[in-house]
Design an enzyme around this catalytic site. Structure first.
Site, PDB file in Angstrom:
ATOM      1  N   CYS B  80       0.901  -1.336   0.041  1.00 15.01           N
ATOM      2  CA  CYS B  80       0.073   0.054   0.062  1.00 15.01           C
ATOM      3  C   CYS B  80       0.906   1.338   0.087  1.00 15.01           C
ATOM      4  CB  CYS B  80      -0.756  -0.035   1.069  1.00 15.01           C
ATOM      5  SG  CYS B  80      -2.049   1.523   1.411  1.00 15.01           S
ATOM      6  N   CYS B  84       0.289   4.905   7.052  1.00 13.69           N
ATOM      7  CA  CYS B  84      -0.576   4.418   8.398  1.00 13.69           C
ATOM      8  C   CYS B  84       0.566   3.600   9.306  1.00 13.69           C
ATOM      9  CB  CYS B  84      -1.729   3.620   8.295  1.00 13.69           C
ATOM     10  SG  CYS B  84      -2.889   4.374   7.014  1.00 13.69           S
ATOM     11  N   CYS B  87       0.702  -0.097  10.474  1.00 14.45           N
ATOM     12  CA  CYS B  87       0.081  -0.932   9.391  1.00 14.45           C
ATOM     13  C   CYS B  87       1.481  -1.816   8.656  1.00 14.45           C
ATOM     14  CB  CYS B  87      -0.774  -0.491   8.274  1.00 14.45           C
ATOM     15  SG  CYS B  87      -1.313  -1.603   7.140  1.00 14.45           S
ATOM     16  N   CYS B 123     -16.452  -9.525   4.801  1.00 13.39           N
ATOM     17  CA  CYS B 123     -16.163  -8.512   4.434  1.00 13.39           C
ATOM     18  C   CYS B 123     -14.755  -8.403   3.597  1.00 13.39           C
ATOM     19  CB  CYS B 123     -15.641  -7.284   5.541  1.00 13.39           C
ATOM     20  SG  CYS B 123     -15.361  -5.643   5.088  1.00 13.39           S
ATOM     21  N   CYS B 157     -17.463  -4.278   2.219  1.00 11.75           N
ATOM     22  CA  CYS B 157     -15.858  -3.968   1.437  1.00 11.75           C
ATOM     23  C   CYS B 157     -15.420  -2.941   2.176  1.00 11.75           C
ATOM     24  CB  CYS B 157     -16.351  -3.294  -0.006  1.00 11.75           C
ATOM     25  SG  CYS B 157     -16.762  -4.955  -1.117  1.00 11.75           S
ATOM     26  N   CYS B 216     -19.388   1.321   8.365  1.00 13.30           N
ATOM     27  CA  CYS B 216     -18.775   0.823   9.536  1.00 13.30           C
ATOM     28  C   CYS B 216     -17.445   1.488   9.631  1.00 13.30           C
ATOM     29  CB  CYS B 216     -18.317  -0.698   8.925  1.00 13.30           C
ATOM     30  SG  CYS B 216     -17.177  -1.647  10.007  1.00 13.30           S
ATOM     31  N   ARG B 286     -17.887  -3.863  17.612  1.00 12.95           N
ATOM     32  CA  ARG B 286     -17.232  -5.062  17.351  1.00 12.95           C
ATOM     33  C   ARG B 286     -15.938  -5.453  17.757  1.00 12.95           C
ATOM     34  NH1 ARG B 286     -19.138  -8.298  13.461  1.00 12.95           N
ATOM     35  NH2 ARG B 286     -20.108  -6.916  12.322  1.00 12.95           N
TER      36      ARG B 286
HETATM   37  S1  SF4 Z   1      -3.932   1.014   6.893  1.00 11.30           S
HETATM   38 FE1  SF4 Z   1      -2.475   0.073   5.881  1.00 11.30          FE
HETATM   39  S2  SF4 Z   1      -3.561  -0.736   3.751  1.00 11.30           S
HETATM   40 FE2  SF4 Z   1      -4.720   0.883   4.992  1.00 11.30          FE
HETATM   41  S3  SF4 Z   1      -4.350   2.809   3.881  1.00 11.30           S
HETATM   42 FE3  SF4 Z   1      -3.136   2.509   5.617  1.00 11.30          FE
HETATM   43  S4  SF4 Z   1      -1.277   1.500   4.848  1.00 11.30           S
HETATM   44 FE4  SF4 Z   1      -2.592   1.085   3.527  1.00 11.30          FE
END
Ligand code: SF4
Ligand SMILES: [Zn+2]
Ligand SMILES: [Zn+2]
Lengths: 89, 345
Positions: B80, B84, B87, B123, B157, B216, B286
């Site tokens: 990605c 974040c 992540c 999901c 989704c 959600c 949840r």
């Molecule tokens: S949480 Fe992870 S997968 Fe989602 S946008 Fe941020 S870096 Fe990308």
């Protein structure tokens, strides 16, 4: 341990402390590194399972004592245990 | 005392917050204010049992005993472009997660595994900033294949930030709920993500809601936010008014900036669950990722008896959960029925 590398951190199994690695592998993490060659594996998790594929050594699945794809493991070599969780025990 | 006077009394520390919450939230169904949530989060651990009991009563009164069960799967893992900090799927950090795509048969199989647990929600998740044409057509084909396989399950989704056109496409595909987490308090978000803003996420949520999909939206506790920011986040979510709030607890992921962050203490996690319930008496709350690490088996039960009324069963996206059977047994032991399809909580 009977494998070359740690499935969680990818470092040699005989070097350093892998207590955290073992704990994570036995609870919330699939293996990310091949225990034979330390390559990062392509891991796919599904709701009730996972597969981890090493480009050289085949596919690992939970609880399988050998690569699920490719040739059967040669017991004479240090092949992947199939369940790297157990391989670290 | 009037409702406004009650709130002021608590904000000034003159009245016991749980007594006030009992009247305000349990009896009248009005969520706590930010200052009140903060007072709950500041309660000492010796009041935890009392707090969880009240949160449970609130959940039973305003939501009922049913528990919504959901399974999730990642169709596009890793790589990605966003940053974040929690992540392991961000391509910007040296994490061990490698990019992977799940094919359609794999997606159908994952939906079958989910449906077999009695779950009513499935999901489909992708690690992207937002979906491109390829991903949307993969999702569309996946949903068609799930329907063709005769699986009777609601499809949700989580594909990142959306344009209006993409929102409309998802509605047309029959996606009934969209997950997009705000992740943390607005004031803390810039410490967690720098490649997009909290407001951009909010925009997607607004479009999703206006298009008629269920919203959600939740986040992750334990990302260095202060206790005040937890209270801020609870009321920001309450203001959004989502159908569902998934609560995650940080799993420190190797290679990410948060790899050495401590795991949230069990009592703190439970207090946060209960506080969120008191802020959002009618919302589906949840249990999502991290509960295994933070709470263990016993804590999971305490959470179910402390405000939670929905769970993700089985594995997550990049981490494993405990076996679905174990959670289903727990619900059975607690005499909490699984929500049936087409029932609205
Ligand atoms: S949480 Fe992870 S997968 Fe989602 S946008 Fe941020 S870096 Fe990308
Ligand atoms: Zn290790
Ligand atoms: Zn290998």
């Amino acid at each position: 341990m009977n494998e070359g590398f740690c499935g969680w951190c990818g470092k040699p199994g005989a070097e350093g402390d892998h207590a955290t690695c073992r704990q994570r592998l036995s609870s919330i993490d699939p293996p990310r590194y091949c225990t034979s060659c330390a390559r990062r594996m392509v891991v796919q998790i599904t709701p009730s399972g996972w597969t981890a594929r090493c480009s050289r050594h085949g596919t690992f699945r939970p609880g399988v004592s050998g690569p699920a794809a490719g040739a059967p493991p040669d017991p004479a070599k240090a092949g992947p245990a199939g369940d790297p969780t157990l391989s670290l025990a | 005392m009037t409702a406004a006077a009650e709130r002021t009394a608590v904000e000034q520390g003159a009245e016991d917050i749980l007594a006030v919450a009992r009247a305000q939230v349990l009896e009248r169904g009005e969520g706590l204010t930010e200052q009140q949530v903060l007072a709950v989060l500041r309660l000492s651990d010796d009041r935890l049992t009392e707090l969880l009991q009240l949160a449970h009563e609130v959940r039973m009164r305003w939501c009922g005993p049913e528990v919504e069960v959901e399974g999730i799967v990642s169709v596009k893992t890793g790589g990605c472009p966003e940053d974040c900090h929690f992540c392991s799927q961000s391509g910007r950090f040296p994490t061990p997660v490698r990019a992977a795509w799940l094919d359609i048969p794999g997606l159908v199989e994952a939906a079958k595994q989910t449906a077999a647990t009695g779950a009513t929600e499935f999901c489909i998740v992708a690690a992207v900033r937002g979906p491109d044409k390829r991903l949307l057509s993969q999702v569309k084909a996946g949903i068609e294949a799930i329907r063709a396989a005769g699986l009777d399950i609601n499809i949700a989704c989580s594909l990142g930030m959306l344009t209006q056109q993409q929102v409309d496409e998802l509605v047309a595909m029959g996606v009934h709920r969209y997950n997009h987490n705000l992740e943390t308090a607005r004031s803390h978000f810039p410490q967690v993500v720098t490649t997009h803003s909290w407001e951009e996420r909010w925009d997607t949520l607004r479009m999703v809601r206006e298009a008629g999909m269920e919203v959600c939206c939740g986040g992750i506790i334990g990302m260095g936010e202060s206790i005040e920011q937890r209270a801020e986040f609870a009321v920001q979510l309450a203001e959004l008014g989502p159908h569902e709030v998934p609560m995650n607890f940080l799993i420190p992921q190797p290679g990410t900036p948060y790899e050495d962050y401590p795991v949230v203490a069990g009592s703190e996690a439970l207090k946060t669950v209960a506080a969120f319930r008191l802020a959002m008496p009618r919302t589906m709350l949840r249990f999502a990722g991290g509960r295994e690490l933070t709470l263990g088996d016993l804590g999971a039960e305490q959470g179910m008896l402390g405000g939670i009324n929905a769970i993700i069963v089985g594995n997550y996206l990049t981490n494993l959960g405990r076996p679905a059977e174990q959670d289903l047994r727990m619900l059975d032991d607690l005499r909490m029925p699984i929500k049936a399809l087409n029932e609205t909580l």
